[in-house]
Design a protein around this motif. Structure first.
Motif, PDB file in Angstrom:
ATOM      1  N   GLU A   1       0.824  -1.206   0.000  1.00  0.00           N
ATOM      2  CA  GLU A   1       0.000   0.000   0.000  1.00  0.00           C
ATOM      3  C   GLU A   1       0.860   1.260   0.000  1.00  0.00           C
ATOM      4  O   GLU A   1       0.504   2.265  -0.641  1.00  0.00           O
ATOM      5  CB  GLU A   1      -0.939  -0.008   1.207  1.00  0.00           C
ATOM      6  N   ASN A   2       1.985   1.219   0.710  1.00  0.00           N
ATOM      7  CA  ASN A   2       2.892   2.377   0.706  1.00  0.00           C
ATOM      8  C   ASN A   2       3.337   2.726  -0.715  1.00  0.00           C
ATOM      9  O   ASN A   2       3.319   3.889  -1.126  1.00  0.00           O
ATOM     10  CB  ASN A   2       4.135   2.076   1.551  1.00  0.00           C
ATOM     11  N   VAL A   3       3.766   1.710  -1.458  1.00  0.00           N
ATOM     12  CA  VAL A   3       4.238   1.952  -2.823  1.00  0.00           C
ATOM     13  C   VAL A   3       3.083   2.389  -3.712  1.00  0.00           C
ATOM     14  O   VAL A   3       3.238   3.267  -4.569  1.00  0.00           O
ATOM     15  CB  VAL A   3       4.942   0.696  -3.376  1.00  0.00           C
ATOM     16  N   ARG A   4       1.922   1.798  -3.513  1.00  0.00           N
ATOM     17  CA  ARG A   4       0.761   2.225  -4.290  1.00  0.00           C
ATOM     18  C   ARG A   4       0.428   3.692  -4.017  1.00  0.00           C
ATOM     19  O   ARG A   4       0.068   4.453  -4.932  1.00  0.00           O
ATOM     20  CB  ARG A   4      -0.463   1.352  -3.963  1.00  0.00           C
ATOM     21  N   MET A   5       0.522   4.108  -2.748  1.00  0.00           N
ATOM     22  CA  MET A   5       0.218   5.506  -2.418  1.00  0.00           C
ATOM     23  C   MET A   5       1.228   6.453  -3.035  1.00  0.00           C
ATOM     24  O   MET A   5       0.876   7.540  -3.526  1.00  0.00           O
ATOM     25  CB  MET A   5       0.177   5.696  -0.903  1.00  0.00           C
ATOM     26  N   LEU A   6       2.490   6.076  -3.038  1.00  0.00           N
ATOM     27  CA  LEU A   6       3.503   6.924  -3.670  1.00  0.00           C
ATOM     28  C   LEU A   6       3.243   7.019  -5.177  1.00  0.00           C
ATOM     29  O   LEU A   6       3.404   8.085  -5.779  1.00  0.00           O
ATOM     30  CB  LEU A   6       4.895   6.356  -3.402  1.00  0.00           C
ATOM     31  N   THR A   7       2.791   5.922  -5.768  1.00  0.00           N
ATOM     32  CA  THR A   7       2.425   5.953  -7.185  1.00  0.00           C
ATOM     33  C   THR A   7       1.230   6.880  -7.409  1.00  0.00           C
ATOM     34  O   THR A   7       1.182   7.618  -8.399  1.00  0.00           O
ATOM     35  CB  THR A   7       2.104   4.531  -7.675  1.00  0.00           C
ATOM     36  N   ASN A   8       0.265   6.850  -6.490  1.00  0.00           N
ATOM     37  CA  ASN A   8      -0.859   7.795  -6.571  1.00  0.00           C
ATOM     38  C   ASN A   8      -0.368   9.232  -6.648  1.00  0.00           C
ATOM     39  O   ASN A   8      -0.860  10.037  -7.456  1.00  0.00           O
ATOM     40  CB  ASN A   8      -1.752   7.668  -5.335  1.00  0.00           C
ATOM     41  N   LEU A   9       0.587   9.564  -5.774  1.00  0.00           N
ATOM     42  CA  LEU A   9       1.117  10.928  -5.749  1.00  0.00           C
ATOM     43  C   LEU A   9       1.703  11.307  -7.099  1.00  0.00           C
ATOM     44  O   LEU A   9       1.488  12.423  -7.604  1.00  0.00           O
ATOM     45  CB  LEU A   9       2.175  11.043  -4.643  1.00  0.00           C
TER      46      LEU A   9
END
Length: 766
Positions: free
Chosen positions: A379-387
């Motif tokens: 989820e951390n990496v997914r959130m950074l991708t969202n950004l």
């Protein structure tokens, strides 16, 4: 044990500089490798030389004169040492005695020079011929079911060796191919594949010259990839802001003096690396990135209200993404008070970072295991991708996600088939190419292998590099189980703990280092690897081998394979003997299996700067389920749900490495960047927490895991060190703190051990 009196002293200097030069000189001298080391280092990371055996950071097409860093020089000196662990060494020391040695001392003893077999009667490793070693290992493997064997690889193996290794395991009958990626960046592979269709980063070195802002999340460039500091310094000189989120203020991300620049070395100045530095809580990255997104979305709404240009790339979002509305709704509903509590950062700090992001047109987001080694690491990496997706920062020059990998070919070995997931391997192609039916059931990853070893279903482990006994969680449960294995085999250059805590039948098989000459007859051989940016490089060693009995990794894998399943014949067409004598033939086979990536492999492997693997996301082609880049909506801000609720005595422990360490290899007991000398048994604590818990700096304490699984986990003999890190967080070294990590405490989707946020109590020792 090495070291003497423990000392702590704040390191008040920039990274690099004279401190780095001194450290390189010291390790070359200590290993008696000053002359040879200097010659070899001049060829390190050069297009016509050898690739570093340490980190996997990108190799430039126009290298510096000294294209190596402090850690790379240490790794080279470690291999070039004139110290030897030969048959006389093992005749002098029983295994029981060697088990009392410190991990540093085991590797410091020198290079293993002959194949060795453990003798239960004498409790010593004794010399054995290569032929007998291969014969017995093959016999042991044939005697068990294929899924009872595990084939682990650490990340140092070349593309050629990794390809042979996975083919051998599958021809033998198993997909049990765990590797060091399972321990660190598997969260990246899972998250980026789901979000953008490729499981690796999308930037190259050229993007550093085109970016106008960089983020760092949980990556300590000063010790983990110091050569990266050169392009960072160049970017800062162009005025590129660098915004860092990390619990500890690491010198490499604060200031840097280039040791290759006489002007910088002779003047007191240094380059400021981070323009903003936010000491996020361990376990607070998910909340911090949510805060960045919230600040950006709120600023965008205000701009539109005032008839100004918006901050989002709406055209990109509309044309290339799905899931934006759901994600935006989550961000809007999230309260700033919750973001501040979970991240440990103020709204003002996050808004300041978001404001810089909103002004930049091309942004790179670098990150390391500070994001991936959490319960919600994916989820951390997914959130950074969202950004990045909010402003179209994927698929354009100077922008994209940049997972900074660790070991030198950890990414490449996955590219050529090292994976426990059969859907990620070209099994149909392998079946047609080699005339056998590969297994189709999912294999064991590293956590699964550990469970199998503890539970007794795994009977044999082959380690192609690595030190599993020291690197995995729940060591106090794992070590006794490892001793119950029927067969343990270590393919290695140095002695380590996994060779001493061994199975009933145990072999140490010494291999050539990548920096050593590898001759087959009168023909020098070369190997290849993939760096963090997806570029493939050739490499050939120039140093004299440490001993006449050493074999290459390719020869060892071929020897075991022949003894287990035979050479090419009527049942299959894998030409093990031909491959071990000519590595160009292995590359031709790799190109046949993966033509899109490796066509004309032998010709292209010497391309300066390497040749790049195809990455559709760089061209905004999304190989996802939806055919678009996918926004992700988290369920909450809590990065490590097992830590909650936190009582007044529960702290978040995150593990870290010293500047004199690479993975489980410990070059000395010093950590000059953190001001610690002569010990690794320390717990770094916020001064307010020390006072609140009634402790004192220098006090002897133990760490205990807070978990409700009924298993006591405690490590004693730590000393409290007051340190600048967020309240509620403590830090200790890997692998010393590994016994505190429950095996089940891993990232949910990727199974990466969650060692960056472990619930613990610090208790006074008796």
């Amino acid at each position: 044990m090495p070291g003497g009196k423990k000392e702590t002293k704040e390191y008040g200097h920039a990274s690099g500089g004279w401190g780095s030069v001194k450290a390189v000189a010291e390790v070359l001298t200590r290993e008696h490798a000053a002359l040879e080391g200097g010659r070899v280092l001049m060829r390190q990371n050069k297009p016509d030389g050898h690739m570093c055996t340490s980190c996997s950071w990108a190799k430039p097409k126009d290298p510096h004169t000294f294209e190596f860093c402090e850690n790379g020089a240490k790794a080279t000196a470690w291999d070039l040492t004139d110290k030897r662990v030969d048959p006389d060494f093992f005749a002098t020391h029983t295994v029981a005695e060697l088990e009392t040695w410190h991990d540093h001392d085991l590797e410091e003893a020198g290079r293993v020079t002959s194949p060795m077999r453990w003798n239960a009667q004498t409790d010593r490793y004794e010399p054995v011929s290569w032929e007998r070693a291969f014969e017995e290992i093959g016999r042991e493997l044939r005697a068990i079911a294929p899924n009872a064997a595990v084939f682990y690889t650490s990340g140092r193996a070349s593309l050629e060796t990794a390809y042979m290794y996975q083919l051998f395991a599958r021809q033998y009958g198993t997909n049990n191919l765990p590797d060091s990626s399972n321990m660190c960046h598997e969260s990246t592979s899972v998250a980026l594949t789901a979000a953008i269709g490729v499981g690796v980063g999308t930037i190259t070195l050229d993007d550093f010259e085109k970016t106008d802002l960089m983020f760092f999340f949980g990556q300590n460039v000063g010790t983990n990839s110091p050569r990266m500091l050169h392009p960072l310094q160049d970017a800062r000189r162009r005025g590129v802001p660098i915004i860092t989120f990390n619990p500890i203020r690491e010198p490499g991300l604060v200031r840097f003096v280039n040791p290759q620049s006489p002007a910088e070395m002779l003047t007191p100045g240094a380059t400021q690396i981070s323009t903003q530095y936010h000491q996020v809580k361990s376990g607070g990255d998910l909340a911090a990135i949510t805060g960045l997104c919230k600040a950006l979305l709120e600023a965008d709404a205000l701009a539109l209200r005032d008839s100004k240009p918006g901050l989002l790339d709406r055209a990109f979002i509309a044309a290339h993404t799905v899931g934006f509305e759901s994600f935006a709704a989550f961000v809007a509903q999230t309260e700033w008070a919750d973001i501040e509590r979970e991240s440990g950062l103020t709204r003002a700090a996050l808004e300041a970072a978001a404001a810089e992001y909103g002004k930049a047109s091309a942004v790179i987001a670098h990150y390391g295991m500070g994001l991936t080694q959490h319960r919600l690491g994916v989820e951390n990496v997914r959130m950074l991708t969202n950004l990045l997706l909010l402003r179209g920062n994927i698929g354009k020059p100077g922008a994209g996600p940049s997972p900074v990998r660790g070991h030198s070919n950890v990414q490449g070995q996955r590219t050529v088939g090292i994976t426990e997931k059969p859907e990620l391997a070209p099994l149909d192609k392998l079946a047609a190419q080699y005339g056998f039916e590969p297994p189709r059931e999912k294999g064991l990853d590293t956590v699964g292998a550990c469970k199998g070893i503890i539970g007794g279903s795994v009977l044999a482990v082959i380690q192609l590099g690595g030190n599993l006994v020291r690197s995995v969680p729940d060591r106090f449960a794992f070590e006794p189980a490892w001793r119950r294995l029927r067969l343990t085999v270590g393919i290695t250059t140095k002695l380590n703990r996994s060779h001493l805590v061994h199975g009933t039948v145990s072999y140490i098989l010494p291999c050539l280092s990548r920096i050593e000459r590898d001759m087959r007859g009168d023909k020098p051989q070369a190997v290849s690897m993939e760096d963090s940016t997806g570029c493939m490089h050739g490499s050939h060693g120039i140093a004299r081998p440490a001993g006449p009995d050493l074999l290459s990794e390719q020869q060892i894998v071929a020897g075991i394979a022949r003894a287990t399943i035979g050479d090419a014949g009527p049942t299959h067409s894998v030409p093990w003997t031909a491959w071990e004598n000519d590595y160009a033939l292995i590359r031709e086979a790799i190109a046949e299996t993966y033509p899109e990536i490796f066509h004309d492999f032998n010709a292209r492997m010497w391309t300066p700067g390497g040749f790049h693997r195809p990455l559709p996301a760089r061209e905004r082609k999304w190989k996802t389920k939806s055919g678009r880049a996918e926004f992700f909506t988290p369920q909450s801000l809590c990065e490590d749900p097992d830590v909650h609720p936190i009582d007044a005595t529960t702290l978040r422990l995150f593990t870290l490495r010293s500047d004199d360490q690479f993975n489980t290899t410990i070059y000395s007991l010093d950590d000059r960047f953190r001001g610690i000398k002569g010990t690794r048994m320390v717990v770094l604590m916020n001064p307010d927490d020390i006072h609140r818990l009634g402790l004192a700096a220098g006090q002897r304490v133990a760490l205990e895991t807070v978990a409700d699984d009924g298993v006591p986990r405690r490590v004693d003999a730590f000393e409290v060190v007051a340190f600048d890190l967020p309240a509620g967080c403590v830090a200790g070294y890997f692998p010393e703190c590994n016994p505190l990590v429950p095996l089940w405490h891993h990232a949910k989707e990727s199974h990466v051990p969650a060692v960056k946020s472990i619930p613990v109590r610090v208790v006074a020792s008796a």
